[in-house]
Design an enzyme around this catalytic site. Sequence first.
Site, short mmCIF file in Angstrom:
data_model
loop_
_atom_site.label_atom_id
_atom_site.label_comp_id
_atom_site.label_asym_id
_atom_site.label_seq_id
_atom_site.Cartn_x
_atom_site.Cartn_y
_atom_site.Cartn_z
N GLY A 154 34.17 50.50 13.17
CA GLY A 154 35.32 49.77 13.71
C GLY A 154 35.93 48.80 12.74
O GLY A 154 37.01 48.28 12.98
N CYS A 155 35.23 48.53 11.64
CA CYS A 155 35.70 47.63 10.59
C CYS A 155 35.94 46.23 11.13
O CYS A 155 35.47 45.86 12.19
CB CYS A 155 36.96 48.17 9.92
SG CYS A 155 37.33 47.33 8.36
N GLY A 156 36.67 45.42 10.36
CA GLY A 156 36.90 44.05 10.76
C GLY A 156 36.63 43.12 9.60
O GLY A 156 36.97 43.43 8.47
N ARG A 181 31.16 48.66 9.32
CA ARG A 181 31.01 49.39 10.57
C ARG A 181 32.19 50.31 10.75
O ARG A 181 33.24 50.10 10.16
CB ARG A 181 30.93 48.41 11.75
CG ARG A 181 29.74 47.47 11.65
CD ARG A 181 29.79 46.41 12.73
NE ARG A 181 28.69 45.46 12.55
CZ ARG A 181 28.62 44.30 13.20
NH1 ARG A 181 29.57 43.95 14.03
NH2 ARG A 181 27.60 43.51 12.99
N HIS A 206 39.96 53.16 8.49
CA HIS A 206 40.12 52.46 7.21
C HIS A 206 39.49 53.25 6.07
O HIS A 206 39.98 53.24 4.94
CB HIS A 206 39.52 51.05 7.28
CG HIS A 206 38.12 51.04 7.82
ND1 HIS A 206 37.01 51.11 7.02
CD2 HIS A 206 37.67 50.99 9.10
CE1 HIS A 206 35.92 51.10 7.77
NE2 HIS A 206 36.29 51.03 9.04
#
Length: 278
Positions: A118-120, A116, A192
Amino acid sequence: MSAEQETPISPRAGFAGCAIVRHRGASSTPAIDSVAEEIPVALVFNGISHVVMMATPRDLEAFAVGFALTEGVVASAADIFDCEVSLGDNSAEVAMTIAQQDFMRLKQRRRALSGRTGCGVCGIESLELLDLQPEPLPPARLQIDLPAALARAAAGLRSHQALMEQTGGVHAAAWCAPDGTIVHAFEDVGRHNGLDKLIGHLALHNVDMRGGFVFLSSRGSYELARKAARMQIPLLATISAPSTLAIRIAGQAGMKLVGFCRHDTFVDYTPEIMLPTI
């Protein structure tokens, strides 16, 4: 043309024209706005899809190589034998052939991520699979006048953000010489992804990542610190604030982490880590 319709300008431009209506007070004006592109990009290793990331469809070879390196899929760019980008209208695929031992290790990690913007840690099956323990960095080859270098990088970043100027909706990751001069910069909707593109480019061009630093137009999240530490980058600088986990990772790795780098001000979040000065 309705506001929902989009007219692609170029799949590699990184933006598309979108019909909008601008409102100011009581007036309304139809216009065409430039909007950052975001499409699913599948990264395929040895014929098996490993992850789908939402990214801006430009510099995808550098993105894929950078992702493979910063996520520990391969140890070096030399372990990637082939990289082929297939770019469609609404999606893309990057197929890589990697060394067999790397591929076997990748399969054992059992990661099937759904990326996504927003990453994570999407898709990681257990806490044990989190890789939050960086190895200590070797001695830095970076000699720096930190305040002067950060001020120069902060002042110069905007001129390297062509896509940001066009759309107002992307992040930039810049590679800086020891004096703060920006040498390379890459942009993407995901911070990222921008860093992966930058690192992939540096790796493909055999740049010694211990001899410069990274400047980001974002906050300092943990995954950015982890990626930079894995590549032995001695200094990570961001325009906004870091998280506690990013600070912890930087401290464990021995990587200098600074934030709120604007004009001639910055905050040092790892004051115990010293870099050689000019």
